[in-house]
Design a protein around this motif. Structure first.
Motif, PDB file in Angstrom:
ATOM      1  N   GLY A  18       3.686 -18.750  -9.740  1.00 34.14           N
ATOM      2  CA  GLY A  18       4.089 -17.755 -10.705  1.00 34.14           C
ATOM      3  C   GLY A  18       5.613 -17.728 -11.135  1.00 34.14           C
ATOM      4  N   ARG A  19       6.302 -18.828 -11.018  1.00 32.05           N
ATOM      5  CA  ARG A  19       7.790 -18.731 -11.402  1.00 32.05           C
ATOM      6  C   ARG A  19       8.043 -19.906 -12.185  1.00 32.05           C
ATOM      7  NH1 ARG A  19      10.931 -15.114 -11.026  1.00 32.05           N
ATOM      8  NH2 ARG A  19      12.628 -16.368 -10.344  1.00 32.05           N
ATOM      9  N   THR A  51      11.767 -22.131 -13.430  1.00 31.25           N
ATOM     10  CA  THR A  51      13.166 -22.110 -13.291  1.00 31.25           C
ATOM     11  C   THR A  51      13.744 -23.274 -14.032  1.00 31.25           C
ATOM     12  OG1 THR A  51      13.339 -21.278 -11.119  1.00 31.25           O
ATOM     13  CG2 THR A  51      15.493 -22.333 -11.773  1.00 31.25           C
ATOM     14  N   SER A 101      15.555 -17.873 -14.714  1.00 29.47           N
ATOM     15  CA  SER A 101      14.497 -17.637 -13.705  1.00 29.47           C
ATOM     16  C   SER A 101      13.572 -16.788 -14.520  1.00 29.47           C
ATOM     17  CB  SER A 101      15.177 -17.033 -12.421  1.00 29.47           C
ATOM     18  OG  SER A 101      15.945 -17.806 -11.757  1.00 29.47           O
ATOM     19  N   ASP A 119       9.261 -15.017 -14.820  1.00 38.21           N
ATOM     20  CA  ASP A 119       8.010 -14.972 -14.243  1.00 38.21           C
ATOM     21  C   ASP A 119       6.987 -15.625 -15.039  1.00 38.21           C
ATOM     22  OD1 ASP A 119       8.819 -13.466 -11.979  1.00 38.21           O
ATOM     23  OD2 ASP A 119       9.025 -11.805 -13.064  1.00 38.21           O
ATOM     24  N   ILE A 178       3.580 -15.133 -16.525  1.00 35.66           N
ATOM     25  CA  ILE A 178       2.793 -14.018 -16.808  1.00 35.66           C
ATOM     26  C   ILE A 178       1.293 -14.376 -17.564  1.00 35.66           C
ATOM     27  CG2 ILE A 178       4.727 -12.341 -17.325  1.00 35.66           C
ATOM     28  CD1 ILE A 178       4.623 -12.623 -20.163  1.00 35.66           C
ATOM     29  N   ILE A 231       5.996 -17.241 -20.300  1.00 40.43           N
ATOM     30  CA  ILE A 231       6.970 -16.730 -19.316  1.00 40.43           C
ATOM     31  C   ILE A 231       7.455 -15.461 -19.962  1.00 40.43           C
ATOM     32  CG2 ILE A 231       6.991 -19.076 -18.203  1.00 40.43           C
ATOM     33  CD1 ILE A 231      10.009 -18.906 -19.509  1.00 40.43           C
ATOM     34  N   LYS A 232       8.218 -14.663 -18.947  1.00 46.06           N
ATOM     35  CA  LYS A 232       8.974 -13.335 -19.077  1.00 46.06           C
ATOM     36  C   LYS A 232      10.250 -13.734 -18.253  1.00 46.06           C
ATOM     37  CE  LYS A 232       9.210  -8.361 -19.403  1.00 46.06           C
ATOM     38  NZ  LYS A 232       8.547  -7.312 -19.186  1.00 46.06           N
ATOM     39  N   ARG A 247      13.156 -13.384 -16.113  1.00 46.64           N
ATOM     40  CA  ARG A 247      13.967 -12.246 -15.252  1.00 46.64           C
ATOM     41  C   ARG A 247      15.218 -12.163 -15.206  1.00 46.64           C
ATOM     42  NH1 ARG A 247      12.091 -12.124  -8.868  1.00 46.64           N
ATOM     43  NH2 ARG A 247       9.997 -11.894 -10.016  1.00 46.64           N
TER      44      ARG A 247
END
Length: 160
Positions: free
Chosen positions: A63-64, A66, A83, A85, A87, A96-97, A99
């Protein structure tokens, strides 16, 4: 004497074959391996004949996402780390969103004044809360991941 097979057995075999066909139509492997660091190195000649060298590293998993970018120009090095998340995810798409964003300096990365289009795209990409769409492009090599980042109009192929 011929052995007889019940009609129930026929229906079970046909059902299993149909289920296997439907599964094979809907299943396709992901185009990246989770928690593996992919990397690429690019070189770009700028209008003033200087060479901009870029190294990018990306890892997607649990769920991540980088992503780290290192840029070097005329002996100076800058970096950024994003970095994010994950989604939304499918076999061909990762949304991704952002962070957090960490830059080695308060300034933007290199070559902004020489590539104004890149400046405006980075303004969006380097903002916390921005949503990015990565399209995963199939490759024949399982060690290679190709992604098209819609918001940057950029295709990158990376190896691990």
């Amino acid at each position: 004497m011929k052995p007889t097979v019940s009609s129930t057995a026929h229906w079970l075999v046909l059902g299993a074959i149909n289920a296997a066909c439907i599964f094979s139509l809907t299943y396709s492997p992901t185009h990246y391996m989770e928690n593996i660091s992919y990397q690429t190195i690019t070189q770009q000649w700028l209008e003033d004949s200087n060479q901009l060298n870029t190294e990018e590293y990306m890892t997607i998993g649990h769920g991540r996402l980088t992503q780290t970018t290192l840029e070097s120009l005329n002996g100076k090095i800058r970096n950024s780390t994003i970095s994010a998340d994950v989604i939304r995810e499918s076999n061909h798409h990762v949304q991704i969103k952002i962070r957090t964003v960490k830059l080695s300096q308060d300034n933007e990365l290199f070559a902004i004044e020489k590539t104004p289009d890149l400046f405006f795209k980075r303004q969006y990409v380097l903002q916390e809360g921005a949503v990015l769409n990565y399209e995963l492009i199939p490759t024949t090599d399982k060690n290679t991941m190709c992604v098209y980042v819609h918001e940057l109009s950029r295709l990158r192929c990376m190896n691990h």
